[in-house]
Design a protein around this motif. Structure first.
Motif, PDB file in Angstrom:
ATOM      1  N   UNK A  92      15.177  10.423  14.747  1.00 21.80           N
ATOM      2  CA  UNK A  92      14.072  10.458  15.716  1.00 21.80           C
ATOM      3  C   UNK A  92      12.922  11.305  15.191  1.00 21.80           C
ATOM      4  N   UNK A  93      13.245  12.442  14.612  1.00 26.29           N
ATOM      5  CA  UNK A  93      12.206  13.313  14.079  1.00 26.29           C
ATOM      6  C   UNK A  93      11.452  12.647  12.944  1.00 26.29           C
ATOM      7  N   UNK A  94      12.177  12.002  12.033  1.00 32.32           N
ATOM      8  CA  UNK A  94      11.530  11.347  10.892  1.00 32.32           C
ATOM      9  C   UNK A  94      10.609  10.222  11.356  1.00 32.32           C
ATOM     10  N   UNK A  95      11.064   9.426  12.312  1.00 28.45           N
ATOM     11  CA  UNK A  95      10.234   8.319  12.803  1.00 28.45           C
ATOM     12  C   UNK A  95       9.023   8.858  13.548  1.00 28.45           C
ATOM     13  N   UNK A  96       9.246   9.830  14.420  1.00 30.51           N
ATOM     14  CA  UNK A  96       8.155  10.359  15.240  1.00 30.51           C
ATOM     15  C   UNK A  96       7.090  11.053  14.408  1.00 30.51           C
ATOM     16  N   UNK A  97       7.507  11.633  13.288  1.00 30.28           N
ATOM     17  CA  UNK A  97       6.560  12.337  12.426  1.00 30.28           C
ATOM     18  C   UNK A  97       6.014  11.450  11.317  1.00 30.28           C
ATOM     19  N   UNK A  98       6.354  10.146  11.352  1.00 31.52           N
ATOM     20  CA  UNK A  98       5.843   9.228  10.341  1.00 31.52           C
ATOM     21  C   UNK A  98       6.417   9.468   8.969  1.00 31.52           C
ATOM     22  N   UNK A  99       7.718   9.815   8.911  1.00 36.05           N
ATOM     23  CA  UNK A  99       8.362  10.122   7.634  1.00 36.05           C
ATOM     24  C   UNK A  99       9.557   9.218   7.352  1.00 36.05           C
ATOM     25  N   UNK A 100       9.615   8.067   8.023  1.00 33.47           N
ATOM     26  CA  UNK A 100      10.756   7.181   7.811  1.00 33.47           C
ATOM     27  C   UNK A 100      10.716   6.598   6.399  1.00 33.47           C
ATOM     28  N   UNK A 101      11.792   6.734   5.626  1.00 35.04           N
ATOM     29  CA  UNK A 101      11.795   6.219   4.245  1.00 35.04           C
ATOM     30  C   UNK A 101      11.816   4.687   4.173  1.00 35.04           C
ATOM     31  N   UNK A 102      12.097   4.031   5.301  1.00 34.30           N
ATOM     32  CA  UNK A 102      12.190   2.568   5.305  1.00 34.30           C
ATOM     33  C   UNK A 102      10.847   1.885   5.550  1.00 34.30           C
ATOM     34  N   UNK A 103       9.814   2.641   5.888  1.00 37.08           N
ATOM     35  CA  UNK A 103       8.521   2.066   6.237  1.00 37.08           C
ATOM     36  C   UNK A 103       7.466   2.443   5.211  1.00 37.08           C
ATOM     37  N   UNK A 104       6.378   1.644   5.189  1.00 38.94           N
ATOM     38  CA  UNK A 104       5.249   1.971   4.330  1.00 38.94           C
ATOM     39  C   UNK A 104       4.463   3.124   4.948  1.00 38.94           C
ATOM     40  N   UNK A 105       3.537   3.648   4.168  1.00 42.59           N
ATOM     41  CA  UNK A 105       2.726   4.759   4.676  1.00 42.59           C
ATOM     42  C   UNK A 105       1.952   4.343   5.923  1.00 42.59           C
ATOM     43  N   UNK A 130       2.097   7.872  22.093  1.00 42.99           N
ATOM     44  CA  UNK A 130       1.458   7.034  23.116  1.00 42.99           C
ATOM     45  C   UNK A 130       2.496   6.050  23.641  1.00 42.99           C
ATOM     46  N   UNK A 131       3.123   6.393  24.732  1.00 43.19           N
ATOM     47  CA  UNK A 131       4.220   5.585  25.240  1.00 43.19           C
ATOM     48  C   UNK A 131       3.834   4.199  25.695  1.00 43.19           C
ATOM     49  N   UNK A 132       2.526   3.906  25.838  1.00 46.15           N
ATOM     50  CA  UNK A 132       2.089   2.585  26.312  1.00 46.15           C
ATOM     51  C   UNK A 132       1.743   1.636  25.177  1.00 46.15           C
ATOM     52  N   UNK A 133       1.692   2.140  23.937  1.00 44.81           N
ATOM     53  CA  UNK A 133       1.202   1.318  22.825  1.00 44.81           C
ATOM     54  C   UNK A 133       2.066   0.077  22.609  1.00 44.81           C
ATOM     55  N   UNK A 134       3.372   0.252  22.550  1.00 50.76           N
ATOM     56  CA  UNK A 134       4.250  -0.893  22.294  1.00 50.76           C
ATOM     57  C   UNK A 134       4.163  -1.922  23.411  1.00 50.76           C
ATOM     58  N   UNK A 184      11.588   1.326  18.884  1.00 53.17           N
ATOM     59  CA  UNK A 184      12.602   1.145  19.919  1.00 53.17           C
ATOM     60  C   UNK A 184      13.684   2.225  19.809  1.00 53.17           C
ATOM     61  N   UNK A 185      14.015   2.617  18.581  1.00 51.92           N
ATOM     62  CA  UNK A 185      15.011   3.675  18.368  1.00 51.92           C
ATOM     63  C   UNK A 185      14.537   4.979  19.011  1.00 51.92           C
ATOM     64  N   UNK A 186      13.254   5.301  18.788  1.00 54.55           N
ATOM     65  CA  UNK A 186      12.696   6.511  19.396  1.00 54.55           C
ATOM     66  C   UNK A 186      12.702   6.392  20.910  1.00 54.55           C
ATOM     67  N   UNK A 187      12.340   5.207  21.432  1.00 57.40           N
ATOM     68  CA  UNK A 187      12.329   5.008  22.879  1.00 57.40           C
ATOM     69  C   UNK A 187      13.717   5.163  23.482  1.00 57.40           C
ATOM     70  N   UNK A 188      14.740   4.714  22.740  1.00 58.50           N
ATOM     71  CA  UNK A 188      16.104   4.769  23.247  1.00 58.50           C
ATOM     72  C   UNK A 188      16.702   6.161  23.177  1.00 58.50           C
ATOM     73  N   UNK A 189      16.416   6.881  22.084  1.00 59.47           N
ATOM     74  CA  UNK A 189      17.098   8.157  21.862  1.00 59.47           C
ATOM     75  C   UNK A 189      16.183   9.381  21.941  1.00 59.47           C
ATOM     76  N   UNK A 190      14.892   9.195  21.925  1.00 60.25           N
ATOM     77  CA  UNK A 190      13.982  10.335  21.878  1.00 60.25           C
ATOM     78  C   UNK A 190      14.137  11.280  23.047  1.00 60.25           C
TER      79      UNK A 190
END
Length: 587
Positions: free
Chosen positions: A389-402, A414-418, A508-514
Motif C-alpha cells: 500500500x505504501x509503495x503504490x500510494x507513494x508512486x513507487x510500485x516496481x510493476x508500473x512505469x514512472x 483523490x478518492x473520486x478519480x477512479x 483497487x488494492x489501495x482502495x481495498x486495503x489502505x
C-alpha cells in the motif's frame, strides 16, 4: 569450552536469522504474518521434542552430538534454505533447523558444566550464555549494516558456512570428560583428584536409571518454567523485534536491527560481569533478585514508551541497555544455580535436567509466539499489505512505469478519480481508451486539436502510432475525443492511464486495503503493549521462584558451606587412598 561457546554462537546466528529478515521472507514467499508465526510455533515444538531427546548425551557423549548437529544445521542454512522455492520447503528446513538446535542446546551447557567446578560455575555459564546473545548480536549487526539488503538467502549462506567451519574445528578441539568422571559434582579443580580415585568403584549406570522421572521435581520444573516466563520479552525481541520497530515506528530494516544491537551488547556485558561477581561472592540468588526487579521496572517503562510515536531511537537504545544488562545478570546467575540444583538431585543427569528445561522453555515460547497474531492482530495487516500500500500510494510500485506511478499516487489521494474515470469511460468509451494509449505529451495537446491543424495532424499521427489504426480511423477517434467536455478532457489528460488494467488493479488494492492499513498503524501500538504486558507478568512470576533453587543468599553462608565441603573432600580422599588429611591438602 571455547569451542562449545563458539558452536553456540554460530548455531544461534543461524537460528535467529529469520527474525532479522522476517519481512523479506514474508514478502518473498507471499506469506501472511499468521502463517509465519505458526511456522515458528511448529519449529519450537520440534525443538522441544528434540531437547527431550538431548538427554541421551548423558550416555553417548556431548561432543559427538554437537559436531554432528553443527554439520546438519550448517548444510541446512548454506545449501537447503537458499534452494527453497516455496513456503513449504522453507518451513520444512526451518523446523529441522530448530530441531537440531533443541539437541545442541542441551549438549553445549552440559559440556560447560563438565569442565567447570562450582566455584567458577557462574563465570563458565556466563561464558556459555553469551552464545545465544552473541548469535542475536551477529544477526542484528550484519542485517543492520545493510549488507545484502533484500537478498536474505545470502545471509543464510554466510551463516551456514560459519557453522560448518566451527563444526570442522570441533572435531579435533571439542573434548569431554569420561562418563565416570563427568557424573560427579566438581566443587573445585582439586576435586578432580578425588574423582579419579572414585572412578574405580563408581557405578555410573545405576545413576542413570529412569532419568526423566528423577528430574521431574518441583524445584527443577518450576525453576524451568520461571526462567522461560522471565525470557518472554527476550524471545519477543529475537523473533519480532525488527518487525515491531518496522511496522510501529517506520524504521528501515537496518535501523530496526541496529537498535537491538544495543540490547544484545548490554546483555553480553551483564552476563560476563555478573558471572565473575557471582563466583567471587559465591552466591546466585541476590543477583537473580536484583536483576529481575530492575528488568521488571524498566520493562514497565518500555511498555509506556511503546505507544508513543515520538519516542526516539536513542531513548529505546538507553532503555534496552539498562534492561538487557539486568536481564543478563539474572540469567547467568540462574543458569549457574539451575545446574547446581540439578546436581543436588543427581549429578549424573545434568543433560537430562537441562533437557527438561529445554522442553519447558520451548513449550512456553511456542504458546507465547502462538498468541502473537491474535493479541497483535494489526501486525498481519501491516506486514501483509502495508509495504505494498505504501509503495503504490507513494508512486513507487516496481510493476508500473514512472508515469503510471505518478497517476496512481495522485489518484490515491483523490478518492473520486477512479470513479470519475469509470464514468467517463462508460460515456465516451473510445475517446477514453484512445487517450489512455497516448504518451503524456500527445494527450496534453489534444485540447487544442480542433483549432490548430498542425497540432491535429500531429495528434492523428500519435494515435496511429499508439493504436495501429489507419489515419482515417485515428481522425475519427480524435473527433470523438473532441466531444468530451473541456473540464473532463483536462481531467483525462492526467488520469486516463487509470483505465489500464494493471494500473486499475494497483489502485483497487489501495482502495481495498489502505483504510485497514491506516487503522492497523493507529491501533498497533496499543496491541503491542498488551503483548508486552504478558512478558512483564512473566518476570513477576519468576521472582518468587528464586527461593526454590539451591544456594545461599549471604556470602558468609556460602563460604561456610564451601569450608564444610572442603572438609568432606579431605575425609573422603583419606578414606579412598589411605592417607591423612595433610596429604590431601597438598594434592
Amino acid at each position: 569450552m571455547t569451542i562449545a561457546v563458539l558452536a553456540t554462537v554460530v548455531l544461534y546466528y543461524q537460528l535467529y536469522l529469520s527474525g532479522g529478515v522476517a519481512v523479506d521472507i514474508i514478502a518473498d514467499y507471499g506469506l501472511t504474518f499468521k502463517w509465519f508465526v505458526f511456522m515458528n510455533v511448529a519449529a519450537l515444538v520440534a525443538a522441544g521434542v528434540a531437547a527431550h531427546l538431548g538427554g541421551v548425551t548423558d550416555r553417548v557423549g556431548r561432543a559427538k552430538v554437537v559436531t554432528i548437529g553443527l554439520v546438519i544445521v550448517g548444510l541446512i542454512s548454506a545449501v537447503a534454505i537458499p534452494m527453497c522455492g516455496d513456503r513449504w520447503s522453507f518451513a520444512t528446513c526451518f523446523v529441522l533447523l530448530n530441531a537440531a538446535e533443541g539437541v545442541i542446546l542441551v549438549a553445549t551447557p552440559a559440556l560447560v558444566r563438565d569442565f567447570s567446578p562450582q566455584l567458577g560455575r557462574a563465570s563458565a555459564m556466563g561464558f556459555w550464555t553469551m552464545g545465544p546473545v552473541l548469535g542475536s548480536l551477529v544477526v542484528t549487526a550484519v542485517v543492520g549494516s545493510g549488507s545484502n539488503a533484500g537478498d536474505w538467502q545470502s545471509h543464510y549462506v554466510v551463516a551456514g558456512i560459519c557453522g560448518i567451519v566451527v563444526a570442522a574445528l570441533s572435531v579435533p578441539f571439542l573434548k569431554e570428560l569420561a562418563p565416570a568422571l563427568r557424573d560427579q559434582v566438581m566443587i573445585e579443580a582439586r576435586d578432580q583428584a578425588l574423582l579419579e580415585a572414585r572412578v574405580k568403584g563408581i557405578d555410573t549406570e545405576q545413576g542413570l536409571e529412569r532419568p526423566t522421572r528423577q528430574m521431574l521435581k518441583p524445584d527443577i520444573v518450576l525453576s524451568s518454567l520461571a526462567i522461560s516466563m522471565f525470557l518472554l520479552f527476550y524471545m519477543t525481541m529475537v523473533g519480532f523485534g525488527p518487525t515491531y520497530f518496522e511496522v510501529t515506528f517506520g524504521y528501515s530494516q537496518a535501523q530496526a536491527n541496529n537498535v537491538l544491537v544495543w540490547a544484545w551488547a548490554a546483555n553480553v556485558a551483564g552476563l560476563a560481569i555478573a558471572g565473575v561477581a557471582s563466583d567471587r561472592l559465591l552466591v546466585r540468588k541476590p543477583f537473580m533478585l536484583v536483576g529481575s526487579v530492575v528488568v521488571l521496572a524498566v520493562l514497565v517503562v518500555f511498555i509506556a514508551l511503546a505507544a508513543r510515536p515520538e519516542t526516539s531511537y536513542g531513548t529505546f537504545a538507553a532503555v534496552f541497555v539498562v534492561m538487557f544488562f539486568a536481564m543478563g545478570t539474572t540469567y547467568v546467575a540462574w543458569m549457574a544455580a539451575f545446574t547446581e540444583t540439578v546436581e543436588r538431585r543427581n549429578p549424573a543427569l545434568t543433560a537430562t535436567g537441562l533437557a527438561v528445561w529445554g522442553v519447558i522453555i520451548r513449550i512456553v515460547f511456542a504458546a507465547f509466539v502462538f498468541l502473537a497474531p491474535f493479541v497483535v492482530s494489526t501486525v498481519s495487516t501491516i506486514v501483509d499489505h502495508g509495504a505494498t500500500v505504501k509503495a503504490i500510494s507513494e508512486g513507487q510500485s516496481p510493476d508500473l512505469t514512472e508515469e503510471q506511478n505518478q497517476v496512481v499516487a495522485a489518484a490515491s489521494t483523490d478518492g473520486t478519480a477512479a470513479e470519475r474515470v469509470n464514468r467517463l469511460r462508460a460515456e465516451f468509451p473510445q475517446a477514453v481508451e484512445t487517450m489512455s494509449s497516448l504518451p503524456p505529451a500527445a494527450r496534453a495537446g489534444l485540447g487544442v486539436q480542433s483549432t490548430n491543424l498542425a497540432v491535429r495532424d500531429a495528434a492523428v499521427a500519435d494515435i496511429v502510432q499508439a493504436t495501429g489504426l489507419s489515419a482515417e480511423s485515428a481522425s475519427a477517434r480524435l473527433d470523438l475525443i473532441g466531444e468530451v467536455p473541456p473540464a473532463d478532457l483536462e481531467f483525462l489528460v492526467w488520469f486516463s492511464p487509470l483505465v489500464d488494467p494493471e494500473v486499475a488493479a494497483k489502485l483497487a488494492y489501495v482502495a481495498e486495503h489502505g483504510a485497514d492499513v491506516q487503522a492497523a498503524i493507529a491501533d498497533g501500538p496499543a496491541q503491542w503493549q498488551r503483548y508486552f504486558w504478558i512478558s512483564a507478568l512473566g518476570v513477576a512470576f519468576f521472582i518468587p521462584m528464586i527461593w526454590l533453587m539451591t544456594g545461599h543468599w549471604h556470602p558468609g553462608q556460602a563460604r561456610k558451606a564451601l569450608r564444610d565441603h572442603e572438609a568432606a573432600v579431605g575425609r573422603e580422599m583419606a578414606q579412598v587412598i589411605g592417607v591423612d588429611r595433610n596429604v590431601v591438602t597438598n594434592l
